[in-house]
Scaffold this motif. Structure first.
Motif, PDB file in Angstrom:
ATOM      1  N   TYR A  42      17.904  11.205 -47.729  1.00  0.00           N
ATOM      2  CA  TYR A  42      19.164  10.687 -48.269  1.00  0.00           C
ATOM      3  C   TYR A  42      18.927   9.678 -49.389  1.00  0.00           C
ATOM      4  CZ  TYR A  42      23.597   7.920 -47.746  1.00  0.00           C
ATOM      5  OH  TYR A  42      24.764   7.213 -47.937  1.00  0.00           O
ATOM      6  N   TRP A  43      18.014   8.741 -49.141  1.00  0.00           N
ATOM      7  CA  TRP A  43      17.857   7.682 -50.135  1.00  0.00           C
ATOM      8  C   TRP A  43      17.086   8.160 -51.357  1.00  0.00           C
ATOM      9  CZ3 TRP A  43      14.015   3.950 -51.758  1.00  0.00           C
ATOM     10  CH2 TRP A  43      12.725   4.165 -51.250  1.00  0.00           C
ATOM     11  N   TRP A  44      16.240   9.194 -51.207  1.00  0.00           N
ATOM     12  CA  TRP A  44      15.628   9.800 -52.393  1.00  0.00           C
ATOM     13  C   TRP A  44      16.720  10.443 -53.253  1.00  0.00           C
ATOM     14  CZ3 TRP A  44      10.553  12.907 -51.058  1.00  0.00           C
ATOM     15  CH2 TRP A  44       9.682  12.088 -50.322  1.00  0.00           C
ATOM     16  N   GLN A  45      17.669  11.099 -52.599  1.00  0.00           N
ATOM     17  CA  GLN A  45      18.759  11.723 -53.350  1.00  0.00           C
ATOM     18  C   GLN A  45      19.572  10.668 -54.101  1.00  0.00           C
ATOM     19  OE1 GLN A  45      19.219  15.063 -53.651  1.00  0.00           O
ATOM     20  NE2 GLN A  45      17.481  15.508 -52.312  1.00  0.00           N
ATOM     21  N   ALA A  46      19.734   9.503 -53.495  1.00  0.00           N
ATOM     22  CA  ALA A  46      20.461   8.426 -54.179  1.00  0.00           C
ATOM     23  C   ALA A  46      19.764   8.049 -55.478  1.00  0.00           C
ATOM     24  CB  ALA A  46      20.581   7.212 -53.259  1.00  0.00           C
ATOM     25  N   HIS A  47      18.450   7.933 -55.446  1.00  0.00           N
ATOM     26  CA  HIS A  47      17.722   7.569 -56.669  1.00  0.00           C
ATOM     27  C   HIS A  47      17.668   8.720 -57.654  1.00  0.00           C
ATOM     28  CE1 HIS A  47      16.539   3.489 -55.705  1.00  0.00           C
ATOM     29  NE2 HIS A  47      16.409   3.893 -54.463  1.00  0.00           N
ATOM     30  N   ALA A  48      17.637   9.947 -57.146  1.00  0.00           N
ATOM     31  CA  ALA A  48      17.707  11.093 -58.047  1.00  0.00           C
ATOM     32  C   ALA A  48      19.069  11.127 -58.752  1.00  0.00           C
ATOM     33  CB  ALA A  48      17.470  12.388 -57.275  1.00  0.00           C
ATOM     34  N   LEU A  49      20.130  10.796 -58.025  1.00  0.00           N
ATOM     35  CA  LEU A  49      21.459  10.718 -58.638  1.00  0.00           C
ATOM     36  C   LEU A  49      21.489   9.622 -59.693  1.00  0.00           C
ATOM     37  CD1 LEU A  49      24.448  11.490 -58.790  1.00  0.00           C
ATOM     38  CD2 LEU A  49      24.850   9.955 -56.839  1.00  0.00           C
ATOM     39  N   ASP A  50      20.919   8.476 -59.381  1.00  0.00           N
ATOM     40  CA  ASP A  50      20.873   7.381 -60.349  1.00  0.00           C
ATOM     41  C   ASP A  50      20.086   7.783 -61.590  1.00  0.00           C
ATOM     42  OD1 ASP A  50      21.977   4.918 -60.737  1.00  0.00           O
ATOM     43  OD2 ASP A  50      20.579   3.821 -59.472  1.00  0.00           O
ATOM     44  N   ALA A  51      18.987   8.513 -61.391  1.00  0.00           N
ATOM     45  CA  ALA A  51      18.207   8.990 -62.537  1.00  0.00           C
ATOM     46  C   ALA A  51      19.022   9.965 -63.374  1.00  0.00           C
ATOM     47  CB  ALA A  51      16.918   9.657 -62.053  1.00  0.00           C
ATOM     48  N   GLY A  52      19.811  10.823 -62.715  1.00  0.00           N
ATOM     49  CA  GLY A  52      20.684  11.721 -63.456  1.00  0.00           C
ATOM     50  C   GLY A  52      21.708  10.972 -64.284  1.00  0.00           C
ATOM     51  N   VAL A  53      22.227   9.879 -63.729  1.00  0.00           N
ATOM     52  CA  VAL A  53      23.167   9.048 -64.484  1.00  0.00           C
ATOM     53  C   VAL A  53      22.463   8.385 -65.665  1.00  0.00           C
ATOM     54  CG1 VAL A  53      24.719   7.059 -64.360  1.00  0.00           C
ATOM     55  CG2 VAL A  53      24.633   8.681 -62.462  1.00  0.00           C
ATOM     56  N   LEU A  98      26.482   6.094 -56.760  1.00  0.00           N
ATOM     57  CA  LEU A  98      27.833   6.643 -56.882  1.00  0.00           C
ATOM     58  C   LEU A  98      28.698   5.789 -57.803  1.00  0.00           C
ATOM     59  CD1 LEU A  98      28.447   7.639 -53.162  1.00  0.00           C
ATOM     60  CD2 LEU A  98      28.252   9.223 -55.089  1.00  0.00           C
ATOM     61  N   LEU A  99      28.530   4.477 -57.731  1.00  0.00           N
ATOM     62  CA  LEU A  99      29.286   3.591 -58.613  1.00  0.00           C
ATOM     63  C   LEU A  99      28.985   3.903 -60.072  1.00  0.00           C
ATOM     64  CD1 LEU A  99      31.157   1.099 -58.878  1.00  0.00           C
ATOM     65  CD2 LEU A  99      29.098  -0.320 -58.767  1.00  0.00           C
TER      66      LEU A  99
END
Length: 346
Positions: A42-53, A98-99
């Motif tokens: 889950y938390w890897w996905q959070a950082h992957a999302l942040d990297a996408g942003v 997400l923010l």
């Protein structure tokens, strides 16, 4: 190549090697390579999302924007429709990502961010202070608290709610009083307040980074140099304790969760550089980040492994390659800072 070009190259590797468009998630290991864990990262996905942003903020690429949208949907779907989990540090990372997905990529994430932030506040230990590590636990640590302080500060900057600023200060004051060495500025991992008032003094790169990040956010919204001084003290300790004096490279910390640690450190050291660009310490920090950026760029078009001295060697994972992406994106921002880039970078 410019840092922006290097960041773009690392992002392409991230997508080509790890992105699963069918599920809307990133794989834990490069394509066709097994990763020895069935765990939902889950938390890897959070950082992957942040990297996408980060990619959207830097390039404005509509494909990157759509991938962020698909990733948010994939995370919610994989989580069974609820974005929360049992770990308060994980939820803080997801809320931060997400923010930014909302602010930078235009994905409506107001509801899950509010849900996560409410849950995190509910993890506060009213007797001893601090947000506990996970539900039902008493361990109270830096990974749960410093990112929560970053989140509270950014929510205040976005919405102006004085309650969020109160939480940011409350959390970070507890952090500084409990888990930061007053002599060196090094950040300890956590404390078991019900059994031992003495902190657990393990040292990890990402704990240093998140405390730097929290203090930088508080400095930005309050102008109080106490927060900048705290950030500078810990950053100085990082240069002295974690950067190898011979190679100038940050340490290898494994291909699992530890693979993300120094990328998180790099992200928030980059925030310090942008907050005080003319400071002599910031120039030293930027030089250290550039040395590490040169090292990871040597991997070329391949996923980066855990050891930045040999970036193409070892067993690369999503966590280790994300660290390289976070570093290169931090350098791209530091060289071409964007004050409108979505209220902080991650």
């Amino acid at each position: 190549m410019s840092w922006s070009e290097r960041a773009e190259s690392a992002q392409r590797v991230l997508v080509d090697s790890f992105w699963d468009s069918r599920r809307g998630l990133y794989r834990a290991a490069p394509r066709r390579r097994p990763f020895p864990s069935p765990q939902w990262h889950y938390w890897w996905q959070a950082h992957a999302l942040d990297a996408g942003v980060d990619s959207v903020a830097r390039s404005g690429d509509p494909c990157a924007r759509e991938r962020v949208r698909a990733h948010v949907a994939g995370v919610v779907r994989r989580s069974g429709g609820s974005i929360t989990n049992d770990y308060y540090d994980d939820m803080a990372w997801m809320a931060l990502a997400l923010l930014r997905a909302d602010e930078v990529a235009g994905v409506d994430t107001a509801a899950p961010v509010a849900e996560l932030w409410g849950d995190i506040r509910g993890g506060w230990d009213s007797r001893h202070g601090g947000v506990v590590w996970r539900r039902g636990d008493t361990y109270t640590n830096t990974p749960a608290n410093a990112p929560a302080a970053v989140l509270a500060a950014r929510l205040h900057r976005r919405d102006g709610d004085p309650g969020d600023l109160h939480w940011a200060r409350r959390i970070e004051d507890w952090q500084q009083a409990t888990l930061v060495d007053p002599d060196t500025g090094l950040v300890w991992d956590g404390v078991h307040p019900q059994t031992d008032p003495a902190p657990s003094r393990e040292l990890y790169t990402y704990n240093q980074g998140t405390v730097v990040g929290a203090e930088v956010e508080l400095f930005r919204i309050t102008g109080d140099r106490v927060h900048l001084d705290r950030a500078r003290r810990t950053a100085t300790a990082v240069l002295e304790h974690f950067v190898d004096p011979g190679s100038g490279i940050l340490p290898a910390e494994g291909a699992g969760d530890g693979g993300l640690f120094k990328g998180i450190l790099a992200r928030y050291l980059g925030e310090l550089v942008m907050a005080a660009p003319d400071d002599d310490l910031s120039r030293r920090v930027l030089a250290a980040l550039r040395r590490n950026g040169d090292a990871v760029a040597a991997a070329g078009g391949e996923p980066v492994g855990p050891d930045w001295n040999r970036p193409g060697a070892g067993d690369p994972s999503l966590s280790t390659h994300l660290s390289a992406v976070l570093l290169l994106e931090a350098l791209a921002r530091a060289d071409e800072p964007d004050p409108d880039g979505g209220g902080g970078s991650g």
